[in-house]
Design a protein around this motif. Structure first.
Motif, PDB file in Angstrom:
ATOM      1  N   HIS A   1     -13.040  84.572 -43.133  1.00 32.76           N
ATOM      2  CA  HIS A   1     -12.928  85.797 -42.344  1.00 32.76           C
ATOM      3  C   HIS A   1     -12.013  86.805 -43.041  1.00 32.76           C
ATOM      4  O   HIS A   1     -12.179  88.018 -42.881  1.00 32.76           O
TER       5      HIS A   1
ATOM      6  N   CYS B   1     -15.074  84.183 -37.886  1.00 32.78           N
ATOM      7  CA  CYS B   1     -15.716  85.243 -38.673  1.00 32.78           C
ATOM      8  C   CYS B   1     -16.317  86.302 -37.763  1.00 32.78           C
ATOM      9  O   CYS B   1     -16.194  87.509 -38.023  1.00 32.78           O
TER      10      CYS B   1
ATOM     11  N   ALA C   1     -19.880  80.659 -43.613  1.00 34.52           N
ATOM     12  CA  ALA C   1     -18.906  80.102 -42.678  1.00 34.52           C
ATOM     13  C   ALA C   1     -18.830  78.592 -42.842  1.00 34.52           C
ATOM     14  O   ALA C   1     -19.634  77.978 -43.538  1.00 34.52           O
TER      15      ALA C   1
END
Length: 263
Positions: free
Chosen positions: A193, A36, A25
């Motif tokens: 994501h 995410c 991330a």
């Protein structure tokens, strides 16, 4: 071939373990931890390991994200180093601080280092770059409990020769893991994501290249086994796996007990 935990979904302590994934991330990836986590929850995951590299760690409050997303968001770290000697120092420094500790693989030297370390949870993407896994490394991974990662990133997102090579690498790694009963995890190794895929989608991809649905699901659950066992070991009353020092909740005489046995 199992992920290294109880193939029925438990973690060896009678508790259920669901599906987990690992993601890079922000600032190690494009998407925030919150985004995410929200997407992982929508895809049906029970947990998400934030596996940023050591030079791009996230400072987000993971407990707050967990509550918002209704998902177990876990502190992980992927050690990336120029040499096994440097990696050894990083592992010693980070092991007490993170729930899931990975080593960034992809070279034969780093792969060999990682599978011989009891303190390492996962050898990440061992077949990338110039990396390879042979029977010696698979045996070492089984002996030391280091999970080999089935990295689906290039199968999902690459094209042409890179995708063909990734498919070949996964087949070879699967054969070695099956032969030597080495522990493993499964991941799409997302840096956004948008890279996340649900358990059903990953299983469908795996089945097209020779994995069973159960193998893919076991590899996703194994992240959760790592998390549960690390948390158990860190509990102040931990004695040994499955045994904690404590008192009976329904006892009033104050007698100590360990694992249900009076001391």
């Amino acid at each position: 071939m199992t992920g290294g935990g109880d193939s029925t979904g438990g973690d060896g302590t009678g508790r259920d373990v669901g599906f987990y994934e690992g993601v890079h991330a922000r600032p190690d990836g494009e998407s925030s931890v919150r985004r995410c986590a929200a997407h992982a929850a929508n895809l049906g995951y029970d947990g998400l390991v934030v596996r940023n590299h050591g030079d791009a760690r996230s400072d987000v409050d993971l407990e707050a994200v967990s509550e918002t997303a209704d998902l177990d968001v876990v502190d992980g770290l992927e050690v990336r180093a120029d040499s096994p000697e440097q990696a050894s120092g990083y592992v010693g420094n980070y092991r007490p601080k993170y729930t899931v500790l990975l080593v960034h693989g992809g070279s034969n030297r780093m792969n060999r280092f990682a599978v011989e370390q009891d303190r390492v949870d996962v050898l990440a993407h061992p077949m990338r770059g110039d990396g390879d896994v042979n029977h010696v490394l698979a045996k070492a991974a089984a002996e030391h409990g280091v999970r080999l990662e089935f990295d689906f990133a290039n199968v999902l997102r690459a094209t042409g020769g890179r995708r063909v090579q990734a498919l070949s690498d996964l087949r070879k790694l699967r054969e070695l893991v099956e032969q030597y009963d080495a522990p493993y995890v499964v991941s799409a190794v997302g840096t956004s994501h948008r890279h996340l895929r649900g358990p059903r989608a990953l299983a469908a991809v795996g089945e097209t290249i020779g994995f069973s649905r159960e193998q893919i699901h076991d590899g996703l659950r194994e992240w959760g086994h790592i998390v549960a066992r690390t948390r158990e070991v860190r509990h102040p009353d931990f004695v040994e796996p499955g045994v904690r020092r404590g008192r009976y909740a329904d006892r009033n005489d104050g007698s100590d007990s360990i694992g249900g046995v009076d001391r």
